[in-house]
Design a protein around this motif. Structure first.
Motif, PDB file in Angstrom:
ATOM      1  N   ILE A 198     -28.190   5.225 -21.836  1.00 12.61           N
ATOM      2  CA  ILE A 198     -27.855   6.088 -20.707  1.00 12.61           C
ATOM      3  C   ILE A 198     -27.103   7.324 -21.185  1.00 12.61           C
ATOM      4  N   ASP A 199     -26.266   7.172 -22.209  1.00  8.78           N
ATOM      5  CA  ASP A 199     -25.605   8.339 -22.798  1.00  8.78           C
ATOM      6  C   ASP A 199     -26.635   9.289 -23.405  1.00  8.78           C
ATOM      7  N   ARG A 229     -28.056  11.336 -20.725  1.00 13.01           N
ATOM      8  CA  ARG A 229     -27.114  12.403 -20.345  1.00 13.01           C
ATOM      9  C   ARG A 229     -27.231  13.586 -21.305  1.00 13.01           C
ATOM     10  N   ASP A 230     -27.443  13.286 -22.593  1.00 14.26           N
ATOM     11  CA  ASP A 230     -27.443  14.324 -23.623  1.00 14.26           C
ATOM     12  C   ASP A 230     -28.798  15.004 -23.784  1.00 14.26           C
ATOM     13  N   THR A 241     -31.971  17.297 -19.087  1.00 16.73           N
ATOM     14  CA  THR A 241     -31.125  16.872 -17.976  1.00 16.73           C
ATOM     15  C   THR A 241     -30.361  18.060 -17.413  1.00 16.73           C
ATOM     16  N   ASP A 243     -28.699  17.852 -14.205  1.00 21.68           N
ATOM     17  CA  ASP A 243     -27.477  17.266 -13.662  1.00 21.68           C
ATOM     18  C   ASP A 243     -27.688  15.760 -13.497  1.00 21.68           C
ATOM     19  N   VAL A 244     -26.589  15.019 -13.528  1.00 24.22           N
ATOM     20  CA  VAL A 244     -26.617  13.567 -13.405  1.00 24.22           C
ATOM     21  C   VAL A 244     -26.380  13.197 -11.947  1.00 24.22           C
ATOM     22  N   GLU A 279     -26.618   9.823 -10.758  1.00 25.75           N
ATOM     23  CA  GLU A 279     -25.810   8.607 -10.829  1.00 25.75           C
ATOM     24  C   GLU A 279     -26.063   7.951 -12.169  1.00 25.75           C
ATOM     25  N   ALA A 280     -25.094   7.183 -12.637  1.00 26.98           N
ATOM     26  CA  ALA A 280     -25.237   6.501 -13.916  1.00 26.98           C
ATOM     27  C   ALA A 280     -24.409   5.226 -13.905  1.00 26.98           C
ATOM     28  N   ALA A 337     -29.881   4.730 -14.455  1.00 30.52           N
ATOM     29  CA  ALA A 337     -29.296   6.049 -14.228  1.00 30.52           C
ATOM     30  C   ALA A 337     -30.372   6.956 -13.649  1.00 30.52           C
ATOM     31  N   VAL A 375     -31.239  11.238 -13.110  1.00 31.07           N
ATOM     32  CA  VAL A 375     -30.868  12.617 -13.385  1.00 31.07           C
ATOM     33  C   VAL A 375     -31.875  13.533 -12.714  1.00 31.07           C
ATOM     34  N   SER A 405     -34.185  16.863 -13.421  1.00 35.06           N
ATOM     35  CA  SER A 405     -34.726  17.668 -14.502  1.00 35.06           C
ATOM     36  C   SER A 405     -35.828  18.560 -13.963  1.00 35.06           C
TER      37      SER A 405
END
Length: 579
Positions: free
Chosen positions: A212-213, A216-217, A221, A223-224, A226-227, A232, A234, A236
């Protein structure tokens, strides 16, 4: 969205707003520039960094537009676009999804009635205000009202052609992430449906937090949403991406479960129950000796689930391809060992529907031939639009020039190690006539006949009549639909298939992601009737040859084998079909 895509989208928006403002010539200039920028194969960021002069070297990008490109890259805005948006504060994309509403109509409706969005448009139509405007009338108003519901629902789904490349990029990125053991797209995207809701991606790993990290990276992506620890979401490029994490030993069962469809999964679970097994996202469990099989998700002896094939093997079934999982008889076919050997991407050997800049294409004859050869095709048919109603921009090749162009095509073909067919995309009129003179059609190798106007109501009789014309070889994009824009003609798939088989005409699967027409259901009807299908891209530029993958997977959704597809044959086989 990359800078390249963003700039192209802004220029297309400018074109539409300029047309809404009744400005002549400039809209087409901005559209051509947007196409050129979208097709640029180098590093667009580096090109922009060199300045306006470098950007201006692109085809159809003059000084005025190149300066706006640099302005946007440096400031995130285009002053003229901001002024146009202020002039027309409308939900442009939503309004343009309504069949019969173009940019000029948007401008008129805003200026005369203050229409800014679909709700305003619907209210004006129901109040009978649109029919009072010059150039409209009751029929136009009625058509607009009928298409508003479609426009509303269309805005909720994403084109396969937009979602799949993004998903492929994410899968490639996650595959290189050290804690990830398995990764695959799931849901309707894996089944290659023409439009999807969200992008679903499944990961098998013992370190869910790291996966999940990694999401995020990911540079895609924006914006996130929920995670958590197991899933998770995002955003895109305007699309929602849902990532689900499972342990590696349950990846296969989870992939089968989350691929769907729901109807297929229900049928498969019932098939399993009859054999004493329980299927779910955690595996296949033998529950024949279990007192209460519903006591939990992992009740009984787990007999499959590490890989997807094992879920079907536990039921003595072969792996059913994702495209077929729609509960249309695939489970009985698998049980009887009668699954088709579905056509594969690398089996398509040529493209029989393409365009050049002689009609509304973006590149020359020579460029398209070179692009087809570089793509790996054995042959290509150049089938520019004939003149007739509905041709985009009204740009078609008149009858008296088609034979002249055919000579040019033959001359150009001598410089390439690829078979080249001369051809035309003729228009099917509202009463089923073909728009090109018979004497001209007789001199061309490939005649694609397609509907381009009057694209509402039942088109079955019209299309059948067109296929009965002795010169017609391929029925192009039969319904005329544009995904998320217009539903196209209603057709009796069985009548179409029977006529195609009888007349020796191929039914096209148009691979353009905005069309994918025919869709999987009618393709299956065609295959069952013994009709031939052709998987074409309708390419207007060389970069579109790659769209063939979308057509192939649409054919697979219709259970098509290579033998059902015209352009899996070699050039001599195609000639034989074309008589």
């Amino acid at each position: 969205m990359t800078l390249q895509d963003d700039v192209a989208a802004r220029l297309e928006e400018m074109a539409n707003l300029l047309e809404a403002d009744d400005v002549e010539y400039k809209p087409n200039a901005y559209r051509r520039a947007a196409e050129s920028i979208r097709d640029y194969q180098g590093s667009f960021d580096d090109l922009v960094a060199e300045g306006a002069d470098a950007v201006g070297e692109l085809d159809h990008v003059g000084d005025a537009i190149s300066s706006k490109v640099v302005e946007y890259a440096e400031t995130g805005e285009i002053e003229e676009l901001a002024e146009l948006r202020e002039r027309y504060p409308v939900a442009l994309d939503a309004l343009l999804r309504v069949e019969g509403v173009g940019p000029k109509t948007v401008g008129t409706l805003y200026d005369e009635l203050g229409v800014t969005d679909l709700e305003d448009l619907e209210a004006a139509a129901r109040a009978a205000e649109i029919r009072e405007l010059h150039g409209f009338g009751p029929k136009t108003e009625e058509n607009i009202l009928e298409n508003i519901a479609f426009a509303k629902s269309a805005g909720e789904r994403t084109l396969l052609g937009d979602a799949r490349p993004l998903a492929d990029d994410l899968v490639a990125y996650l595959s290189g992430s050290s804690p990830v053991e398995h990764v695959e797209v799931a849901g309707s995207l894996r089944r290659w449906r023409a439009t999807i809701g969200d992008i679903d991606v499944l990961v098998g790993t013992d370190d869910g937090a790291a996966a999940i990290d990694a999401l995020r990276d990911w540079d895609g992506t924006d914006d996130v949403i929920e995670a958590g620890t197991e899933k998770a979401s995002v955003r895109s490029d305007g699309m929602r991406v849902d990532l689900r994490v499972v342990v590696p030993e349950e990846f296969g069962s989870a992939l089968q479960y989350f691929t769907g469809s729901k109807a297929h999964n229900v049928a498969l679970r019932n098939y399993a129950i009859d054999r004493g097994l329980k299927l779910n996202e955690y595996g296949a469990f033998d529950v024949r000796d279990v007192e209460d099989p519903d006591a939990g998700q992992r009740v009984g002896e787990r007999v499959a689930g590490t890989d997807e094939a094992s879920m079907y093997d536990a039921l003595d079934l072969p792996l059913i391809p994702p495209e077929m999982r729609e509960d249309r008889g695939e489970i009985p076919a698998a049980a009887d060992d009668e699954l088709p050997d579905l056509v594969a991407e690398d089996e398509v050997r040529g493209d029989l529907h393409t365009h050049t800049d002689r009609s509304d294409g973006a590149e020359s004859i020579e460029s398209m031939l070179d692009g087809a050869a570089s793509f790996g095709h054995d042959y290509i048919a150049v089938t520019d639009h004939a003149t007739g109603p509905g041709v985009v921009g009204g740009v078609g090749v008149p009858d008296e020039e088609l034979l002249e162009q055919a000579d040019e095509i033959r001359a150009a073909a001598e410089g390439f190690d690829i078979t080249v067919f001369t051809g035309v995309e003729a228009n099917i009129t509202a009463d089923g006539e073909i728009s090109v003179d018979d004497d001209v059609l007789a001199e061309l190798d490939v005649v694609v006949a397609s509907p381009h106007a009057a694209l509402d109501g039942d088109g079955t009789d019209r299309l059948v009549r067109a296929m009965e014309h002795p010169a017609v070889d391929i029925l192009g994009h039969p319904t005329g639909r544009l995904l998320n824009q217009r539903p196209g003609l209603e057709v009796d798939a069985e009548a179409l298939a029977e006529a195609a088989a009888r007349e020796g005409v191929a039914l096209e699967i148009n691979s353009d992601p905005h069309r994918l027409d025919l869709s999987g259901g009618p393709v299956k009807v065609a295959v069952d009737a013994g009709a031939t299908v052709a998987i074409d891209t309708d390419a207007h530029r060389t970069s579109s040859f790659g769209h063939v993958r979308f057509g192939v997977h649409t054919a697979r959704r219709g259970w098509a084998e290579a033998a059902d597809v015209l352009n899996t044959r070699d050039a001599d086989g195609v000639r034989e079909f074309l008589h």
